[in-house]
Design a protein around this motif. Structure first.
Motif, PDB file in Angstrom:
ATOM      1  N   LYS A 266       0.850  -1.276  -0.119  1.00 37.74           N
ATOM      2  CA  LYS A 266      -0.121   0.050   0.038  1.00 37.74           C
ATOM      3  C   LYS A 266       0.832   1.198   0.087  1.00 37.74           C
ATOM      4  CE  LYS A 266      -4.006   2.098   1.930  1.00 37.74           C
ATOM      5  NZ  LYS A 266      -5.356   1.773   3.011  1.00 37.74           N
ATOM      6  N   PRO A 267       1.804   1.556   0.902  1.00 33.76           N
ATOM      7  CA  PRO A 267       2.635   2.619   0.677  1.00 33.76           C
ATOM      8  C   PRO A 267       3.419   2.957  -0.496  1.00 33.76           C
ATOM      9  CG  PRO A 267       3.440   1.346   2.346  1.00 33.76           C
ATOM     10  CD  PRO A 267       2.279   0.436   1.889  1.00 33.76           C
ATOM     11  N   TYR A 268       3.751   1.595  -0.693  1.00 28.48           N
ATOM     12  CA  TYR A 268       4.464   1.679  -2.242  1.00 28.48           C
ATOM     13  C   TYR A 268       3.705   2.371  -3.375  1.00 28.48           C
ATOM     14  CZ  TYR A 268       7.674  -0.205  -5.949  1.00 28.48           C
ATOM     15  OH  TYR A 268       8.600  -0.271  -7.126  1.00 28.48           O
ATOM     16  N   LYS A 269       2.485   1.817  -3.530  1.00 23.51           N
ATOM     17  CA  LYS A 269       1.608   2.148  -4.476  1.00 23.51           C
ATOM     18  C   LYS A 269       1.238   3.670  -4.382  1.00 23.51           C
ATOM     19  CE  LYS A 269      -2.928   0.972  -6.756  1.00 23.51           C
ATOM     20  NZ  LYS A 269      -4.005   0.031  -6.756  1.00 23.51           N
ATOM     21  N   LEU A 270       1.039   3.806  -2.843  1.00 22.47           N
ATOM     22  CA  LEU A 270       0.643   5.437  -2.591  1.00 22.47           C
ATOM     23  C   LEU A 270       1.910   6.567  -3.320  1.00 22.47           C
ATOM     24  CD1 LEU A 270      -0.807   7.549  -0.945  1.00 22.47           C
ATOM     25  CD2 LEU A 270       0.489   6.869   0.938  1.00 22.47           C
ATOM     26  N   LEU A 271       3.082   6.191  -2.840  1.00 17.87           N
ATOM     27  CA  LEU A 271       4.154   7.004  -3.281  1.00 17.87           C
ATOM     28  C   LEU A 271       4.228   6.957  -4.789  1.00 17.87           C
ATOM     29  CD1 LEU A 271       6.586   8.871  -2.930  1.00 17.87           C
ATOM     30  CD2 LEU A 271       7.951   6.739  -2.808  1.00 17.87           C
ATOM     31  N   ARG A 272       3.960   6.016  -5.634  1.00 20.72           N
ATOM     32  CA  ARG A 272       3.936   5.862  -6.861  1.00 20.72           C
ATOM     33  C   ARG A 272       2.902   6.723  -7.350  1.00 20.72           C
ATOM     34  NH1 ARG A 272       2.065   0.573  -8.975  1.00 20.72           N
ATOM     35  NH2 ARG A 272       0.095   1.690  -9.095  1.00 20.72           N
ATOM     36  N   GLN A 273       1.864   6.672  -7.154  1.00 19.71           N
ATOM     37  CA  GLN A 273       0.543   7.445  -7.577  1.00 19.71           C
ATOM     38  C   GLN A 273       0.862   8.808  -7.082  1.00 19.71           C
ATOM     39  OE1 GLN A 273      -2.983   5.680  -6.442  1.00 19.71           O
ATOM     40  NE2 GLN A 273      -3.035   4.063  -7.756  1.00 19.71           N
ATOM     41  N   ALA A 274       1.348   9.207  -6.161  1.00 24.91           N
ATOM     42  CA  ALA A 274       1.528  10.595  -5.685  1.00 24.91           C
ATOM     43  C   ALA A 274       2.348  11.117  -6.527  1.00 24.91           C
ATOM     44  CB  ALA A 274       1.887  10.611  -4.637  1.00 24.91           C
ATOM     45  N   LEU A 275       3.527  10.748  -6.917  1.00 27.07           N
ATOM     46  CA  LEU A 275       4.668  11.070  -7.871  1.00 27.07           C
ATOM     47  C   LEU A 275       3.858  11.167  -9.363  1.00 27.07           C
ATOM     48  CD1 LEU A 275       7.834   8.933  -7.001  1.00 27.07           C
ATOM     49  CD2 LEU A 275       7.533  11.670  -6.470  1.00 27.07           C
ATOM     50  N   GLU A 276       3.163  10.099  -9.713  1.00 23.06           N
ATOM     51  CA  GLU A 276       2.369  10.388 -11.167  1.00 23.06           C
ATOM     52  C   GLU A 276       1.560  11.608 -11.059  1.00 23.06           C
ATOM     53  OE1 GLU A 276       0.828   6.447 -11.512  1.00 23.06           O
ATOM     54  OE2 GLU A 276       2.144   5.689 -12.846  1.00 23.06           O
TER      55      GLU A 276
ATOM     56  N   LEU B 295      14.356   9.570  -7.495  1.00 19.35           N
ATOM     57  CA  LEU B 295      13.306   8.467  -7.164  1.00 19.35           C
ATOM     58  C   LEU B 295      12.025   8.895  -8.441  1.00 19.35           C
ATOM     59  CD1 LEU B 295      13.329   6.126  -5.366  1.00 19.35           C
ATOM     60  CD2 LEU B 295      11.639   7.262  -4.185  1.00 19.35           C
ATOM     61  N   ARG B 296      11.756   8.174  -9.057  1.00 21.50           N
ATOM     62  CA  ARG B 296      10.797   8.631 -10.105  1.00 21.50           C
ATOM     63  C   ARG B 296       9.782   7.070 -10.538  1.00 21.50           C
ATOM     64  NH1 ARG B 296      11.390   7.031 -15.444  1.00 21.50           N
ATOM     65  NH2 ARG B 296      13.306   6.170 -16.075  1.00 21.50           N
ATOM     66  N   VAL B 297       8.812   7.376 -11.304  1.00 22.63           N
ATOM     67  CA  VAL B 297       7.885   6.054 -11.575  1.00 22.63           C
ATOM     68  C   VAL B 297       8.484   5.391 -13.054  1.00 22.63           C
ATOM     69  CG1 VAL B 297       5.600   5.543 -12.008  1.00 22.63           C
ATOM     70  CG2 VAL B 297       6.041   6.943 -10.147  1.00 22.63           C
ATOM     71  N   LYS B 298       8.403   4.279 -13.206  1.00 27.11           N
ATOM     72  CA  LYS B 298       8.675   3.799 -14.573  1.00 27.11           C
ATOM     73  C   LYS B 298       7.554   2.754 -14.706  1.00 27.11           C
ATOM     74  CE  LYS B 298      11.977   1.236 -17.539  1.00 27.11           C
ATOM     75  NZ  LYS B 298      11.650   2.063 -18.734  1.00 27.11           N
ATOM     76  N   GLY B 299       6.504   2.844 -15.253  1.00 32.57           N
ATOM     77  CA  GLY B 299       5.470   1.783 -15.560  1.00 32.57           C
ATOM     78  C   GLY B 299       4.855   1.763 -14.039  1.00 32.57           C
ATOM     79  N   ASP B 300       4.557   0.535 -13.474  1.00 38.01           N
ATOM     80  CA  ASP B 300       4.123   0.229 -12.433  1.00 38.01           C
ATOM     81  C   ASP B 300       5.210  -0.006 -11.001  1.00 38.01           C
ATOM     82  OD1 ASP B 300       1.747   0.300 -13.334  1.00 38.01           O
ATOM     83  OD2 ASP B 300       1.835  -2.011 -13.598  1.00 38.01           O
ATOM     84  N   ALA B 301       6.581   0.447 -11.401  1.00 37.98           N
ATOM     85  CA  ALA B 301       7.553   0.333 -10.374  1.00 37.98           C
ATOM     86  C   ALA B 301       8.065   1.641 -10.173  1.00 37.98           C
ATOM     87  CB  ALA B 301       8.578  -0.595 -11.079  1.00 37.98           C
ATOM     88  N   LEU B 302       8.974   1.733  -9.044  1.00 41.04           N
ATOM     89  CA  LEU B 302       9.704   3.118  -8.821  1.00 41.04           C
ATOM     90  C   LEU B 302      10.977   2.464  -9.238  1.00 41.04           C
ATOM     91  CD1 LEU B 302       8.373   3.569  -5.089  1.00 41.04           C
ATOM     92  CD2 LEU B 302       7.830   4.868  -7.197  1.00 41.04           C
ATOM     93  N   VAL B 303      11.808   3.575  -9.724  1.00 40.24           N
ATOM     94  CA  VAL B 303      13.123   3.606 -10.141  1.00 40.24           C
ATOM     95  C   VAL B 303      14.175   4.607  -9.322  1.00 40.24           C
ATOM     96  CG1 VAL B 303      14.832   3.607 -11.900  1.00 40.24           C
ATOM     97  CG2 VAL B 303      12.380   2.831 -12.240  1.00 40.24           C
ATOM     98  N   LEU B 304      15.102   3.943  -8.767  1.00 40.53           N
ATOM     99  CA  LEU B 304      16.017   4.907  -8.297  1.00 40.53           C
ATOM    100  C   LEU B 304      17.402   5.350  -9.079  1.00 40.53           C
ATOM    101  CD1 LEU B 304      17.143   6.328  -5.617  1.00 40.53           C
ATOM    102  CD2 LEU B 304      18.257   4.094  -4.668  1.00 40.53           C
ATOM    103  N   HIS B 305      17.634   6.473  -9.269  1.00 40.38           N
ATOM    104  CA  HIS B 305      18.804   6.781 -10.074  1.00 40.38           C
ATOM    105  C   HIS B 305      19.874   7.360  -9.294  1.00 40.38           C
ATOM    106  CE1 HIS B 305      16.763   6.216 -14.101  1.00 40.38           C
ATOM    107  NE2 HIS B 305      15.881   6.776 -13.419  1.00 40.38           N
ATOM    108  N   SER B 306      21.186   7.133  -9.064  1.00 44.65           N
ATOM    109  CA  SER B 306      22.133   7.548  -8.380  1.00 44.65           C
ATOM    110  C   SER B 306      22.515   8.953  -8.949  1.00 44.65           C
ATOM    111  CB  SER B 306      23.483   6.747  -8.172  1.00 44.65           C
ATOM    112  OG  SER B 306      24.005   6.405  -9.493  1.00 44.65           O
TER     113      SER B 306
END
Length: 321
Positions: free
Chosen positions: A122-132, A153-164
């Motif tokens: 749930k918190p994972y999906k919450l953060l993803r949708q808030a970013l979108e 930290l950004r959204v890619k599809g249904d996942a979260l991506v972390l770029h250094s």
């Protein structure tokens, strides 16, 4: 999917999201070993102390920092482990910024963030949708491989991506690299945009590494005792462009032809740069002179045509007698 390289949690205010960090990219480079050409024996490197000449094992070696010439300070793994690092087991979000505000030069390696267990769903999906919905990205601090890093930290599809990301003081200024000041005509900019449109693509997934493919063919041929197929020489880059508009027109035509538009493509000639008043004034007398020459030529042509029937008549008189 490869094995996780790090596990911890995303710290989002008072919200915690358990995650695992998985590399988002993979390396397809072909690796070589150094060998002795005469007998194909492996060439190996040994770690030897320069003072006593003794070959050392990994557990006998520690890190050293040179504080002055010929003065080193030993830093052990235990020393590094005791350094307080708040982000050792957490990706701590520190800010949210517009996605377009991040300079791509700062972005480094990429990692997928996998939710760790049902509690993260749930918190994972919450953060993803808030970013979108906000069209923003998160700036975070995290620790990986013994150092603290800045991340995006950004959204890619249904996942979260972390770029250094590189720290601000790690980015060199490009100010000294800018070319000298030149004037660009609007028509030249329009021509460049027309070329961009002709080369536009929605999908670039069909591009492949031709060098790696050729290298694989070379290795396969040599493994079978065959000579590799000859490779066509690459064309030399062109020299200095004299007529920029002509080069843009030719490039647009070439781009459209390469996409199969062929004869159906209509390449409109791009407008030439506007001439200054001085240039126009200089060329006006030339046009009048050309007009006079044309008129004189037309008069001479008419006289010649009138004289022709007389010559023809004179030639026919002897035949009539």
């Amino acid at each position: 999917m490869p094995r996780p390289i790090w596990s911890g949690a995303i710290s989002f205010g008072l919200v915690t999201i358990p995650i695992k960090v998985v590399p988002a990219t993979e390396n397809h480079n072909i690796s070589f070993r150094q060998v002795h050409l005469e007998d194909m024996g492996r060439v190996r490197y040994r770690k030897v102390c320069e003072l006593d000449g003794k070959q050392l094992s990994d557990n006998e070696i520690v890190k050293g920092y040179e504080v002055a010439k010929d003065q080193l300070v030993a830093v052990t793994d235990e020393d590094l482990a005791e350094i307080p690092l708040p982000t050792a087991k957490a990706i701590e979000i520190v800010a949210f910024v517009p996605a377009g505000s991040i300079d791509p030069v700062r972005i480094g390696d990429s990692y997928y963030l996998e939710g760790d267990g049902q509690v993260a769903a749930k918190p994972y999906k919450l953060l993803r949708q808030a970013l979108e919905r906000s069209s923003k990205v998160a700036v975070a601090k995290f620790a990986l491989r013994g150092r603290e890093r800045l991340g995006l930290l950004r959204v890619k599809g249904d996942a979260l991506v972390l770029h250094s990301m590189h720290w601000p003081d790690e980015i060199r200024s490009p100010a000294s690299l800018a070319p000298p000041a030149v004037e660009i005509e609007d028509s030249e900019v329009d021509g460049a945009i027309a070329l961009m449109d002709a080369m536009g693509e929605e999908d670039i997934s069909h591009y492949t590494d031709h060098y790696r493919e050729a290298l694989e063919e070379l290795i396969a041929a040599k493994a079978q005792g065959k000579q590799p197929a000859p490779v066509a020489e690459a064309q030399e880059p062109g020299g200095q462009v004299v007529d920029l508009m002509a080069a843009l027109n030719a490039s647009v035509a070439q781009a459209r032809e390469s996409r199969g538009e062929g004869e159906h493509a209509t390449v409109h000639e791009m407008p030439k740069p506007k001439k200054t008043a001085k240039k126009a004034a200089k060329k006006t007398p030339a046009k009048k002179t050309a007009a006079k020459k044309t008129a004189a030529g037309s008069t001479a042509g008419s006289t010649a045509k009138k004289a022709t029937p007389k010559k023809t008549a004179d030639r026919r008189k002897p035949r009539a007698s």
